[in-house]
Motif scaffolding. Structure first.
Motif, PDB file in Angstrom:
ATOM      1  N   LYS A 160       0.846  -1.189   0.000  1.00 23.90           N
ATOM      2  CA  LYS A 160       0.000   0.000   0.000  1.00 23.90           C
ATOM      3  C   LYS A 160       0.881   1.239   0.000  1.00 23.90           C
ATOM      4  N   THR A 161       0.599   2.142  -0.895  1.00 25.36           N
ATOM      5  CA  THR A 161       1.280   3.419  -0.922  1.00 25.36           C
ATOM      6  C   THR A 161       0.272   4.493  -0.584  1.00 25.36           C
ATOM      7  N   GLU A 162       0.754   5.690  -0.367  1.00 23.87           N
ATOM      8  CA  GLU A 162      -0.192   6.746  -0.010  1.00 23.87           C
ATOM      9  C   GLU A 162      -1.095   7.133  -1.176  1.00 23.87           C
ATOM     10  N   THR A 163      -0.687   6.823  -2.396  1.00 26.13           N
ATOM     11  CA  THR A 163      -1.533   7.159  -3.546  1.00 26.13           C
ATOM     12  C   THR A 163      -2.485   6.035  -3.923  1.00 26.13           C
ATOM     13  N   SER A 164      -2.339   4.857  -3.303  1.00 24.84           N
ATOM     14  CA  SER A 164      -3.219   3.748  -3.684  1.00 24.84           C
ATOM     15  C   SER A 164      -4.670   4.031  -3.299  1.00 24.84           C
ATOM     16  N   VAL A 197     -10.285   5.351  -5.174  1.00 28.07           N
ATOM     17  CA  VAL A 197     -11.416   6.279  -5.224  1.00 28.07           C
ATOM     18  C   VAL A 197     -11.616   6.803  -6.644  1.00 28.07           C
ATOM     19  N   LEU A 198     -10.516   7.107  -7.316  1.00 29.72           N
ATOM     20  CA  LEU A 198     -10.602   7.602  -8.684  1.00 29.72           C
ATOM     21  C   LEU A 198     -11.162   6.536  -9.622  1.00 29.72           C
ATOM     22  N   MET A 199     -10.790   5.275  -9.423  1.00 33.82           N
ATOM     23  CA  MET A 199     -11.315   4.199 -10.255  1.00 33.82           C
ATOM     24  C   MET A 199     -12.814   4.009 -10.023  1.00 33.82           C
ATOM     25  N   LYS A 200     -13.263   4.118  -8.766  1.00 28.57           N
ATOM     26  CA  LYS A 200     -14.698   4.023  -8.476  1.00 28.57           C
ATOM     27  C   LYS A 200     -15.454   5.153  -9.165  1.00 28.57           C
ATOM     28  N   TRP A 201     -14.894   6.362  -9.102  1.00 30.05           N
ATOM     29  CA  TRP A 201     -15.535   7.503  -9.760  1.00 30.05           C
ATOM     30  C   TRP A 201     -15.599   7.284 -11.270  1.00 30.05           C
ATOM     31  N   LEU A 222      -9.954  15.628 -17.255  1.00 27.20           N
ATOM     32  CA  LEU A 222     -10.938  15.498 -16.181  1.00 27.20           C
ATOM     33  C   LEU A 222     -10.452  14.531 -15.107  1.00 27.20           C
ATOM     34  N   LEU A 223      -9.831  13.430 -15.518  1.00 28.41           N
ATOM     35  CA  LEU A 223      -9.268  12.478 -14.556  1.00 28.41           C
ATOM     36  C   LEU A 223      -8.164  13.126 -13.721  1.00 28.41           C
ATOM     37  N   GLN A 224      -7.290  13.888 -14.390  1.00 25.70           N
ATOM     38  CA  GLN A 224      -6.211  14.560 -13.672  1.00 25.70           C
ATOM     39  C   GLN A 224      -6.761  15.568 -12.666  1.00 25.70           C
ATOM     40  N   GLU A 225      -7.772  16.292 -13.070  1.00 25.95           N
ATOM     41  CA  GLU A 225      -8.371  17.284 -12.188  1.00 25.95           C
ATOM     42  C   GLU A 225      -8.965  16.617 -10.946  1.00 25.95           C
ATOM     43  N   ASN A 226      -9.680  15.503 -11.154  1.00 20.32           N
ATOM     44  CA  ASN A 226     -10.243  14.780 -10.017  1.00 20.32           C
ATOM     45  C   ASN A 226      -9.152  14.196  -9.132  1.00 20.32           C
ATOM     46  N   ALA A 227      -8.090  13.691  -9.728  1.00 21.97           N
ATOM     47  CA  ALA A 227      -6.974  13.148  -8.952  1.00 21.97           C
ATOM     48  C   ALA A 227      -6.322  14.242  -8.114  1.00 21.97           C
ATOM     49  N   ARG A 228      -6.154  15.427  -8.690  1.00 19.82           N
ATOM     50  CA  ARG A 228      -5.562  16.554  -7.972  1.00 19.82           C
ATOM     51  C   ARG A 228      -6.434  16.936  -6.774  1.00 19.82           C
ATOM     52  N   GLU A 229      -7.758  16.993  -6.999  1.00 20.58           N
ATOM     53  CA  GLU A 229      -8.678  17.324  -5.915  1.00 20.58           C
ATOM     54  C   GLU A 229      -8.649  16.264  -4.816  1.00 20.58           C
ATOM     55  N   LEU A 230      -8.585  15.001  -5.209  1.00 23.92           N
ATOM     56  CA  LEU A 230      -8.508  13.936  -4.214  1.00 23.92           C
ATOM     57  C   LEU A 230      -7.215  14.022  -3.409  1.00 23.92           C
ATOM     58  N   GLY A 231      -6.109  14.324  -4.076  1.00 23.11           N
ATOM     59  CA  GLY A 231      -4.832  14.488  -3.381  1.00 23.11           C
ATOM     60  C   GLY A 231      -4.889  15.592  -2.351  1.00 23.11           C
ATOM     61  N   GLU A 232      -5.548  16.684  -2.705  1.00 22.57           N
ATOM     62  CA  GLU A 232      -5.705  17.785  -1.755  1.00 22.57           C
ATOM     63  C   GLU A 232      -6.605  17.384  -0.598  1.00 22.57           C
ATOM     64  N   LEU A 234      -2.293  15.135   0.910  1.00 25.94           N
ATOM     65  CA  LEU A 234      -0.983  14.700   0.431  1.00 25.94           C
ATOM     66  C   LEU A 234      -0.293  15.848  -0.283  1.00 25.94           C
ATOM     67  N   GLU A 235       0.700  16.424   0.351  1.00 22.24           N
ATOM     68  CA  GLU A 235       1.389  17.567  -0.241  1.00 22.24           C
ATOM     69  C   GLU A 235       2.323  17.145  -1.370  1.00 22.24           C
ATOM     70  N   THR A 236       2.822  15.923  -1.331  1.00 17.11           N
ATOM     71  CA  THR A 236       3.767  15.471  -2.350  1.00 17.11           C
ATOM     72  C   THR A 236       3.078  14.855  -3.557  1.00 17.11           C
ATOM     73  N   PHE A 237       1.745  14.762  -3.541  1.00 13.51           N
ATOM     74  CA  PHE A 237       1.023  14.136  -4.639  1.00 13.51           C
ATOM     75  C   PHE A 237       1.088  14.995  -5.886  1.00 13.51           C
ATOM     76  N   LYS A 238       1.377  14.365  -7.022  1.00 17.70           N
ATOM     77  CA  LYS A 238       1.387  15.058  -8.300  1.00 17.70           C
ATOM     78  C   LYS A 238       0.636  14.197  -9.298  1.00 17.70           C
ATOM     79  N   ASP A 239      -0.385  14.763  -9.912  1.00 14.70           N
ATOM     80  CA  ASP A 239      -1.151  14.027 -10.914  1.00 14.70           C
ATOM     81  C   ASP A 239      -0.312  13.898 -12.183  1.00 14.70           C
ATOM     82  N   SER A 240      -0.573  12.834 -12.925  1.00 13.95           N
ATOM     83  CA  SER A 240       0.210  12.599 -14.130  1.00 13.95           C
ATOM     84  C   SER A 240      -0.700  12.060 -15.223  1.00 13.95           C
ATOM     85  N   ASN A 241      -0.155  11.904 -16.429  1.00 12.63           N
ATOM     86  CA  ASN A 241      -0.915  11.370 -17.542  1.00 12.63           C
ATOM     87  C   ASN A 241      -1.082   9.859 -17.423  1.00 12.63           C
ATOM     88  N   GLY A 242      -0.278   9.224 -16.613  1.00 13.60           N
ATOM     89  CA  GLY A 242      -0.323   7.773 -16.471  1.00 13.60           C
ATOM     90  C   GLY A 242      -1.464   7.359 -15.621  1.00 13.60           C
TER      91      GLY A 242
END
Length: 119
Positions: free
Chosen positions: A69-73, A78-82, A97-107, A111-119
């Motif tokens: 388990k990582t902090e981004t898992s 949650v992003l996969m459920k959405w 849209l996925l990146q935007e939702n991932a960024r909002e979830l990270g906030e 998680l201050e070190t979270f960075k959304d990506s294309n992957g």
């Protein structure tokens, strides 16, 4: 009739690594002992450091590899459920849209070190 091959558990992988280092056997002869494929032995020898780390972390002999388990898992789950919910309701989903939702979830997870990506 040829015998069925099996997947090795973590204890068996450690045993194979010990035999490989001690006896200096070929990959083919290593594969014959526990009746597994040559490809499985090659992968095992290639990732011997990772297998040893897993053994140190979880010295349970019946343990099979599982994802740590990582902090981004949690964000991924949650992003996969959405995403599944949106697609089930015929909502068009883009990468932006996925990146935007991932960024909002990270906030929201703080998680201050979270960075959304294309992957």
């Amino acid at each position: 009739m040829a015998s069925k091959r099996k997947r090795l558990n973590l204890k068996e992988k450690i045993d194979v690594l010990e035999v490989a280092e001690k006896d200096k056997l070929s990959v083919r002869s290593l594969a014959e002992r526990p009746h597994v494929g040559i490809t499985q032995i090659n992968k095992l020898l290639k990732d011997k450091e990772g297998i040893r780390k897993m053994w140190v972390l979880n010295s349970n002999e019946n343990l099979k590899f599982r994802e740590l388990k990582t902090e981004t898992s949690e964000i991924d789950e949650v992003l996969m459920k959405w995403f599944r919910f949106a697609r089930a309701n015929n909502v068009p989903v883009s990468g932006v849209l996925l990146q935007e939702n991932a960024r909002e979830l990270g906030e929201s997870f703080g998680l201050e070190t979270f960075k959304d990506s294309n992957g």
